[in-house]
Design a protein around this motif. Structure first.
Motif, short mmCIF file in Angstrom:
data_model
loop_
_atom_site.label_atom_id
_atom_site.label_comp_id
_atom_site.label_asym_id
_atom_site.label_seq_id
_atom_site.Cartn_x
_atom_site.Cartn_y
_atom_site.Cartn_z
N LEU A 118 1.18 1.40 5.65
CA LEU A 118 1.09 1.76 4.23
C LEU A 118 2.35 1.49 3.43
CD1 LEU A 118 -0.78 5.19 4.43
CD2 LEU A 118 -1.68 3.03 3.58
N ALA A 119 3.51 1.56 4.07
CA ALA A 119 4.75 1.52 3.29
C ALA A 119 4.88 0.26 2.46
CB ALA A 119 5.95 1.67 4.24
N GLY A 120 4.63 -0.91 3.06
CA GLY A 120 4.77 -2.16 2.33
C GLY A 120 3.82 -2.30 1.16
N PRO A 121 2.50 -2.13 1.37
CA PRO A 121 1.57 -2.22 0.24
C PRO A 121 1.84 -1.21 -0.87
CG PRO A 121 0.38 -2.43 2.30
CD PRO A 121 1.78 -2.08 2.66
N ILE A 122 2.35 -0.03 -0.53
CA ILE A 122 2.68 0.94 -1.58
C ILE A 122 3.82 0.41 -2.45
CG2 ILE A 122 3.73 3.21 -1.97
CD1 ILE A 122 2.05 4.28 0.32
N THR A 123 4.83 -0.18 -1.82
CA THR A 123 5.93 -0.73 -2.61
C THR A 123 5.43 -1.87 -3.50
OG1 THR A 123 6.59 -2.38 -0.95
CG2 THR A 123 7.53 -0.19 -0.75
N ALA A 124 4.55 -2.70 -2.97
CA ALA A 124 4.03 -3.82 -3.77
C ALA A 124 3.23 -3.30 -4.96
CB ALA A 124 3.16 -4.73 -2.89
N ALA A 125 2.44 -2.24 -4.75
CA ALA A 125 1.65 -1.70 -5.84
C ALA A 125 2.52 -1.04 -6.90
CB ALA A 125 0.63 -0.70 -5.29
N LEU A 126 3.53 -0.29 -6.48
CA LEU A 126 4.38 0.43 -7.43
C LEU A 126 5.28 -0.51 -8.22
CD1 LEU A 126 5.40 3.57 -5.33
CD2 LEU A 126 3.70 3.43 -7.15
N THR A 127 5.76 -1.56 -7.59
CA THR A 127 6.65 -2.49 -8.29
C THR A 127 5.90 -3.63 -8.96
OG1 THR A 127 6.98 -3.80 -6.27
CG2 THR A 127 8.54 -2.01 -6.68
N ARG A 128 4.58 -3.71 -8.69
CA ARG A 128 3.75 -4.79 -9.23
C ARG A 128 4.32 -6.16 -8.86
NH1 ARG A 128 4.11 -1.44 -13.69
NH2 ARG A 128 5.20 -2.99 -14.98
N GLY A 129 4.74 -6.26 -7.62
CA GLY A 129 5.31 -7.51 -7.11
C GLY A 129 5.06 -7.62 -5.62
N GLY A 130 5.92 -8.36 -4.94
CA GLY A 130 5.78 -8.52 -3.50
C GLY A 130 6.35 -7.33 -2.75
N ILE A 131 6.21 -7.38 -1.43
CA ILE A 131 6.71 -6.31 -0.57
C ILE A 131 8.22 -6.40 -0.49
CG2 ILE A 131 6.76 -5.42 1.79
CD1 ILE A 131 3.86 -6.27 2.07
N ASN A 132 8.89 -5.30 -0.80
CA ASN A 132 10.34 -5.22 -0.73
C ASN A 132 10.71 -4.49 0.56
OD1 ASN A 132 13.01 -3.70 -1.23
ND2 ASN A 132 12.99 -5.21 -2.88
N ILE A 133 11.44 -5.15 1.46
CA ILE A 133 11.70 -4.60 2.79
C ILE A 133 12.52 -3.30 2.73
CG2 ILE A 133 12.59 -5.06 5.09
CD1 ILE A 133 10.23 -6.79 4.36
N PRO A 134 13.70 -3.26 2.07
CA PRO A 134 14.44 -2.00 2.02
C PRO A 134 13.66 -0.88 1.35
CG PRO A 134 15.85 -3.84 1.38
CD PRO A 134 14.46 -4.37 1.43
N LEU A 135 12.94 -1.21 0.27
CA LEU A 135 12.14 -0.18 -0.41
C LEU A 135 11.01 0.30 0.49
CD1 LEU A 135 11.70 1.45 -2.95
CD2 LEU A 135 10.35 -0.44 -3.88
N ALA A 136 10.46 -0.58 1.32
CA ALA A 136 9.44 -0.15 2.28
C ALA A 136 10.01 0.84 3.28
CB ALA A 136 8.86 -1.36 3.00
N GLY A 137 11.28 0.65 3.69
CA GLY A 137 11.91 1.63 4.57
C GLY A 137 12.04 2.98 3.90
N LEU A 138 12.47 3.00 2.63
CA LEU A 138 12.57 4.26 1.89
C LEU A 138 11.20 4.90 1.71
CD1 LEU A 138 14.16 6.31 0.20
CD2 LEU A 138 13.95 4.74 -1.75
N THR A 139 10.18 4.07 1.46
CA THR A 139 8.82 4.59 1.30
C THR A 139 8.31 5.19 2.60
OG1 THR A 139 8.38 2.92 -0.39
CG2 THR A 139 6.48 4.00 0.60
N GLY A 140 8.57 4.53 3.73
CA GLY A 140 8.15 5.08 5.01
C GLY A 140 8.80 6.42 5.30
#
Length: 359
Positions: free
Chosen positions: A289-311
């Protein structure tokens, strides 16, 4: 009559400089959205961490909690806060961050939101190896971590080989992972059926995914091992990933060793997922879930560091609800993350279909 002069040709306002300016403006907007999402995600993480410490079913006096947090010895309260709740938060945040980065790396590399360790079998490899070490050899210490990491890497290597050594990724790799995952799940069930009652119960609780028995030693192991990988290898992998996303031919033309870059990416992605699994058990759907959530919130691609924070945020939020959702029982965190998995999977599939990114 004077001859008519031809009308001047319309000159397009678009120019290379204007296009470059628009591109920079779009990149600046995406970076601004990413910073805002990171800020709000951090605030949510801190808010639920504070809520878990100060509020909930087993509420303690706030002044005594503050005294314990400041280092004073408060009978009973110091143990609950310093030796129980804070280690759970630390291990949960670190495990969530590792799983989020692991899932996002696979999803970015393969260009498919389904390509997370939960789906492609890497998580099952780490789980099967860890359960094998616990039930067959009786390990309970760092050797479980070593087995989990080795199991995840071995399964990743097998899946990589089955998908023609990485030449055909995406859906083929996912199908190979699903097949390997089913076999490993059967192996886990077999080991549980052959184990003694107490051993099987311990392994089953671990397989559910829990941070209830977290310690500062476990937090230290995760912080050091993931910190080394994140500081030394992850920046290199992120740079190489940008080239891999251009295609193998383009990446090779730019001087990248494509096969070596893939191997390093798989190692880092598996390690960042297998190490947390060895400590907490498989926390269902966090990596997914972490990656797709970042993509949806930023309206862009998956951001790796932000996915870590989201997880990390997902696990901390799930921990609060696991501890306080029911008045008479404290649930494992994996139960809460798993409960949101099915509807979230449907959401990711719908979003992937709407954006044409389904694999």
């Amino acid at each position: 009559m004077e001859p008519k002069t031809p009308a001047p040709k319309k000159v397009s306002c678009e120019s290379p400089a204007a296009g470059e300016l628009a591109s920079r403006s779009g990149a600046a907007r995406r970076a601004s959205r990413t910073r805002r999402v990171a800020l709000w995600m951090t605030l949510v993480l801190l808010a639920f961490s504070a809520a878990y410490i100060f509020l909930g079913r087993d509420r303690l006096p706030a002044n005594e909690i503050l005294q314990a947090l400041s280092g004073q010895k408060v009978p009973g309260v110091s143990f609950i806060i310093v030796s129980d709740r804070l280690p759970r938060l630390a291990v949960g945040a670190l495990a969530g961050a590792g799983l989020g980065i692991s899932g996002a790396l696979f999803q970015r590399w393969l260009g498919n939101p389904l390509a997370s360790p939960d789906v492609i079998g890497v998580g099952y490899g780490a789980s099967a190896a860890a359960v094998f070490s616990m039930l067959v050899f009786g390990f309970t210490d760092w050797k479980v971590n070593a087995f989990a990491l080795a199991g995840g890497l071995l399964v990743a290597a097998v899946i990589y080989w089955l998908s023609a050594a990485g030449k055909h990724t995406g859906s083929r790799l996912i199908l190979a992972g699903l097949a390997i995952g089913a076999m490993l799940q059967a192996l886990i069930q077999y080991l549980l059926s052959r184990a003694e009652i107490n051993q099987a119960a311990d392994a089953f609780r671990w397989l559910t995914g829990s941070i209830a028995s977290s310690t500062w030693e476990q937090a230290g192991v995760l912080a050091i091992s993931m910190g080394v990988i994140g500081a030394v290898l992850l920046p290199l992998v992120l740079r190489q990933l940008k080239l891999l996303e251009l295609g193998d031919d383009t990446a090779a033309a730019l001087g990248l060793n494509v096969s070596g870059a893939r191997i390093l990416l798989v190692f880092v992605a598996v390690a960042m997922g297998a190490l947390p699994i060895a400590v907490t058990g498989p926390l269902a759907f966090v990596a997914f879930l972490a990656g797709p959530i970042t993509a949806a919130l930023t309206r862009g691609g998956i951001n790796i560091p932000l996915a870590g924070l989201t997880g990390a945020t997902l696990v901390v939020v799930a921990n609060f609800f696991a501890a306080n959702l029911f008045a008479d029982v404290s649930l494992p965190v994996g139960v809460i993350t798993g409960a949101f998995g099915a509807p979230s999977l449907i959401w990711v599939l719908v979003r992937a279909n709407s954006t044409g990114n389904g694999g």
